[in-house]
Design an enzyme around this catalytic site. Sequence first.
Site, PDB file in Angstrom:
ATOM      1  N   VAL A   1     -38.047  92.144 -66.337  1.00 51.34           N
ATOM      2  CA  VAL A   1     -39.207  91.265 -66.679  1.00 51.34           C
ATOM      3  C   VAL A   1     -40.098  91.042 -65.390  1.00 51.34           C
ATOM      4  O   VAL A   1     -41.478  91.271 -65.358  1.00 51.34           O
ATOM      5  CB  VAL A   1     -38.790  90.052 -67.254  1.00 51.34           C
ATOM      6  CG1 VAL A   1     -40.121  89.112 -67.194  1.00 51.34           C
ATOM      7  CG2 VAL A   1     -37.798  90.062 -68.548  1.00 51.34           C
TER       8      VAL A   1
ATOM      9  N   ARG B   1     -32.103  98.846 -65.363  1.00 58.33           N
ATOM     10  CA  ARG B   1     -33.001  98.965 -66.438  1.00 58.33           C
ATOM     11  C   ARG B   1     -34.390  98.303 -65.616  1.00 58.33           C
ATOM     12  O   ARG B   1     -34.296  97.590 -64.564  1.00 58.33           O
ATOM     13  CB  ARG B   1     -33.048  98.009 -67.733  1.00 58.33           C
ATOM     14  CG  ARG B   1     -32.575  96.438 -67.431  1.00 58.33           C
ATOM     15  CD  ARG B   1     -32.714  95.797 -68.481  1.00 58.33           C
ATOM     16  NE  ARG B   1     -32.054  94.259 -68.501  1.00 58.33           N
ATOM     17  CZ  ARG B   1     -32.507  93.327 -67.820  1.00 58.33           C
ATOM     18  NH1 ARG B   1     -33.949  93.409 -67.432  1.00 58.33           N
ATOM     19  NH2 ARG B   1     -32.013  92.003 -67.941  1.00 58.33           N
TER      20      ARG B   1
ATOM     21  N   ASN C   1     -28.608  95.185 -63.292  1.00 60.80           N
ATOM     22  CA  ASN C   1     -29.414  95.295 -64.467  1.00 60.80           C
ATOM     23  C   ASN C   1     -29.841  96.620 -64.414  1.00 60.80           C
ATOM     24  O   ASN C   1     -30.969  97.069 -63.584  1.00 60.80           O
ATOM     25  CB  ASN C   1     -30.529  94.390 -64.512  1.00 60.80           C
ATOM     26  CG  ASN C   1     -30.065  92.776 -64.885  1.00 60.80           C
ATOM     27  OD1 ASN C   1     -30.619  91.896 -64.456  1.00 60.80           O
ATOM     28  ND2 ASN C   1     -28.879  92.640 -65.560  1.00 60.80           N
TER      29      ASN C   1
ATOM     30  N   GLU D   1     -14.975  82.547 -63.591  1.00 59.72           N
ATOM     31  CA  GLU D   1     -15.527  82.513 -62.418  1.00 59.72           C
ATOM     32  C   GLU D   1     -15.911  81.264 -61.694  1.00 59.72           C
ATOM     33  O   GLU D   1     -16.424  80.442 -62.244  1.00 59.72           O
ATOM     34  CB  GLU D   1     -16.998  83.415 -62.332  1.00 59.72           C
ATOM     35  CG  GLU D   1     -17.733  83.965 -61.097  1.00 59.72           C
ATOM     36  CD  GLU D   1     -18.867  84.811 -61.530  1.00 59.72           C
ATOM     37  OE1 GLU D   1     -18.609  86.157 -61.413  1.00 59.72           O
ATOM     38  OE2 GLU D   1     -19.920  84.374 -61.645  1.00 59.72           O
ATOM     39  N   LYS D   2     -15.583  81.288 -60.454  1.00 63.47           N
ATOM     40  CA  LYS D   2     -15.989  79.990 -59.765  1.00 63.47           C
ATOM     41  C   LYS D   2     -17.426  79.815 -59.613  1.00 63.47           C
ATOM     42  O   LYS D   2     -18.149  80.497 -59.628  1.00 63.47           O
ATOM     43  CB  LYS D   2     -15.675  80.292 -58.161  1.00 63.47           C
ATOM     44  CG  LYS D   2     -15.979  79.052 -57.377  1.00 63.47           C
ATOM     45  CD  LYS D   2     -14.654  78.626 -56.648  1.00 63.47           C
ATOM     46  CE  LYS D   2     -14.674  77.183 -56.044  1.00 63.47           C
ATOM     47  NZ  LYS D   2     -14.813  76.160 -56.814  1.00 63.47           N
TER      48      LYS D   2
HETATM   49  P1  ADP Z   1     -34.850  89.923 -66.078  1.00 64.18           P
HETATM   50  O1  ADP Z   1     -33.774  90.062 -65.235  1.00 64.18           O
HETATM   51  O2  ADP Z   1     -35.467  91.396 -66.479  1.00 64.18           O
HETATM   52  O3  ADP Z   1     -35.541  88.566 -66.204  1.00 64.18           O
HETATM   53  P2  ADP Z   1     -33.383  88.603 -68.215  1.00 64.18           P
HETATM   54  O4  ADP Z   1     -31.940  88.186 -68.300  1.00 64.18           O
HETATM   55  O5  ADP Z   1     -34.398  87.519 -68.358  1.00 64.18           O
HETATM   56  O6  ADP Z   1     -33.732  89.898 -67.384  1.00 64.18           O
HETATM   57  O7  ADP Z   1     -33.553  89.465 -69.666  1.00 64.18           O
HETATM   58  C1  ADP Z   1     -34.521  90.137 -70.082  1.00 64.18           C
HETATM   59  C2  ADP Z   1     -34.934  90.308 -71.798  1.00 64.18           C
HETATM   60  O8  ADP Z   1     -33.954  90.923 -72.056  1.00 64.18           O
HETATM   61  C3  ADP Z   1     -34.770  88.813 -72.251  1.00 64.18           C
HETATM   62  O9  ADP Z   1     -35.638  88.947 -73.440  1.00 64.18           O
HETATM   63  C4  ADP Z   1     -33.413  88.803 -72.718  1.00 64.18           C
HETATM   64  O10 ADP Z   1     -33.361  87.968 -73.915  1.00 64.18           O
HETATM   65  C5  ADP Z   1     -33.011  90.234 -73.113  1.00 64.18           C
HETATM   66  N1  ADP Z   1     -31.722  90.457 -72.870  1.00 64.18           N
HETATM   67  C6  ADP Z   1     -31.153  90.819 -71.428  1.00 64.18           C
HETATM   68  N2  ADP Z   1     -29.931  91.222 -71.509  1.00 64.18           N
HETATM   69  C7  ADP Z   1     -29.513  91.326 -72.966  1.00 64.18           C
HETATM   70  C8  ADP Z   1     -28.378  91.431 -73.625  1.00 64.18           C
HETATM   71  N3  ADP Z   1     -27.247  91.837 -72.967  1.00 64.18           N
HETATM   72  N4  ADP Z   1     -28.365  91.474 -75.002  1.00 64.18           N
HETATM   73  C9  ADP Z   1     -29.672  91.028 -75.448  1.00 64.18           C
HETATM   74  N5  ADP Z   1     -30.768  90.926 -75.040  1.00 64.18           N
HETATM   75  C10 ADP Z   1     -30.715  90.788 -73.539  1.00 64.18           C
HETATM   76  P1  ADP Z   2     -26.906  87.440 -67.139  1.00 65.21           P
HETATM   77  O1  ADP Z   2     -26.445  88.892 -67.355  1.00 65.21           O
HETATM   78  O2  ADP Z   2     -27.030  86.752 -68.506  1.00 65.21           O
HETATM   79  O3  ADP Z   2     -28.198  87.725 -66.251  1.00 65.21           O
HETATM   80  P2  ADP Z   2     -25.772  86.441 -64.806  1.00 65.21           P
HETATM   81  O4  ADP Z   2     -24.274  86.716 -64.452  1.00 65.21           O
HETATM   82  O5  ADP Z   2     -26.826  87.272 -64.042  1.00 65.21           O
HETATM   83  O6  ADP Z   2     -25.813  86.569 -66.168  1.00 65.21           O
HETATM   84  O7  ADP Z   2     -26.155  84.945 -64.609  1.00 65.21           O
HETATM   85  C1  ADP Z   2     -27.044  84.490 -65.000  1.00 65.21           C
HETATM   86  C2  ADP Z   2     -27.438  83.231 -64.183  1.00 65.21           C
HETATM   87  O8  ADP Z   2     -26.405  82.149 -64.205  1.00 65.21           O
HETATM   88  C3  ADP Z   2     -27.521  83.253 -62.654  1.00 65.21           C
HETATM   89  O9  ADP Z   2     -29.096  83.735 -62.160  1.00 65.21           O
HETATM   90  C4  ADP Z   2     -27.146  81.976 -62.029  1.00 65.21           C
HETATM   91  O10 ADP Z   2     -28.294  81.012 -61.801  1.00 65.21           O
HETATM   92  C5  ADP Z   2     -26.223  81.519 -63.085  1.00 65.21           C
HETATM   93  N1  ADP Z   2     -24.792  81.881 -62.544  1.00 65.21           N
HETATM   94  C6  ADP Z   2     -24.225  82.894 -62.646  1.00 65.21           C
HETATM   95  N2  ADP Z   2     -22.804  82.909 -62.047  1.00 65.21           N
HETATM   96  C7  ADP Z   2     -22.967  81.796 -61.508  1.00 65.21           C
HETATM   97  C8  ADP Z   2     -21.734  81.427 -60.557  1.00 65.21           C
HETATM   98  N3  ADP Z   2     -20.735  81.847 -60.470  1.00 65.21           N
HETATM   99  N4  ADP Z   2     -22.274  80.213 -60.180  1.00 65.21           N
HETATM  100  C9  ADP Z   2     -23.178  79.416 -60.158  1.00 65.21           C
HETATM  101  N5  ADP Z   2     -24.249  79.982 -61.065  1.00 65.21           N
HETATM  102  C10 ADP Z   2     -24.017  81.161 -61.660  1.00 65.21           C
HETATM  103 MG    MG Z   3     -28.623  88.412 -64.514  1.00 66.12          MG
END
Ligand code: ADP
Ligand code: ADP
Ligand code: MG
Length: 451
Positions: free
Chosen positions: A292, A289, A287, A197-198
């Site tokens: 946090v 669900r 998400n 992804e870009k």
């Molecule tokens: P939020 O957007 O609710 O802040 P986070 O990305 O910070 O979500 O995730 C919330 C919690 O869930 C964190 O403790 C993270 O480690 C856990 N978590 C989120 N997605 C996953 C996943 N796919 N597998 C394992 N743990 C996850």
């Molecule tokens: P997760 O499922 O782990 O939350 P996300 O796709 O929501 O993964 O990405 C988590 C974080 O990574 C975003 O909040 C952002 O800060 C960064 N990120 C994700 N995709 C990009 C992107 N294409 N360019 C820049 N930052 C990104």
């Molecule tokens: Mg995310």
Amino acid sequence: MTNKVLIANRGEIAVRIIRACKELGFPCVAVYSDVDQDSLHVRLADEAICIGGVNSYLHMNNIISAAIATGCNAIHPGYGFLAENSKFASLVEQCHLIFIGPSSQVIELLGNKINAKVIAKKCGIPIITDSEGSVDSIEEAICEASRIGYPLLIKATFGGGGRGITLVHDDNELISEFNRARFEVEKSFGSPEVYLEKYIANPRHVEIQIMADQKGDIVAFPERDCSMQRRHQKLIEESPSPIVSEELRTILCEKAIELAREVGYTSCGTVEFLLDRNNHYYFMEVNPRIQVEHPITEAITGIDIVKTQIQLAYGQRLSITQKEIMIKGVAIECRLNAEDPDHDFRPSPGMIRNIIIPGGMGIRIDTHLYAGSEILPFYDSLIAKVIVHAPTRLEAIRKMRVALEQFMIDGPKTNIETLYLVMYNTDYVKGIYDTNFINNFTEIVKANKHE
Ligand code: ADP
Ligand code: ADP
Ligand code: MG
């Protein structure tokens, strides 16, 4: 049959859900692993049942058996653990229990990030240029990279929690990182699948909370700005975002609702977007669900998201309309983690010898800590959420400073000082920040300490 809820989680979110159940008058059952018998959620629930060892919050059969054995008719998964596991949701459904979340089909559809982007695109939501499908070999990766352009991210198709994201700047980095990334991703998420992804430079992360009932009514809430992240993990969130206009807010809410309608979404969830430096928005992921950072939305709208989520799962209609969702003031959340700032924020478990929790008007603390409790090394390092709510952003920041100053934890190391220092940073106070702010900030703090 009376409604009775099993909570398949631990920590602050289990405590949060227990409170919601009690307010609704529904008995609730906690599950716990053998190392967690003294955890607060075990004490606060009406009943508690041990389901096994350290990893038992992932043991679907034990959890479902516990629900049936205790006469529950619903399971709340919280966040993390099994919350986004479509197999679990499906098992719960098959056992004629209510899964407090969207349907297993919707979770499956959205859990695949490539899929989710295809759906978003279909709804006319801009998406970030990507490999249009998974990339399974280095040759394919190089070919796709030349089309997308550097820098780019290698992202886990089934990723979450900020893990499984690798930044690469050129072919050489891509070649050296590709297989390692797939290996790590497989370890974390059970599938090595990745896509490219870009990379959006210095973006803001803004997200829209949605709620949908089973009759097709959907509402969207004012955005949360979650750009204050460390290594893609959120640390400080605020709502509304200091940089989102009324016009953009309306568009993001409309798009989030459209996407929810497209997939037949029910329950609460969040649609995440990135904003580039020109404030152009792009879909990122959904998400499916509770999140946090839900309390900041509760603060500015006065709506209890967890209680509503439970009511929706039991088939109740939404009792609010889009027009009734208003923004009152500004809310900020700081995530307190048991981490050692002097050792690159590595987890710092241990006993809470003493604790003084701040309070006062507009201050809410969601935590599972108490004096004598133990922060275990096996689980998330989140130990408390400090949420403040005030009429203006500056007042909210000043309130946060006081709250952090008065939060005393004697025991493990925490990131509280870092959070406190951010509250005095001129750029943060002005609302000028992006997803790189915290990474840069912690480097500066470290350098100053060593001078
Ligand atoms: P939020 O957007 O609710 O802040 P986070 O990305 O910070 O979500 O995730 C919330 C919690 O869930 C964190 O403790 C993270 O480690 C856990 N978590 C989120 N997605 C996953 C996943 N796919 N597998 C394992 N743990 C996850
Ligand atoms: P997760 O499922 O782990 O939350 P996300 O796709 O929501 O993964 O990405 C988590 C974080 O990574 C975003 O909040 C952002 O800060 C960064 N990120 C994700 N995709 C990009 C992107 N294409 N360019 C820049 N930052 C990104
Ligand atoms: Mg995310």
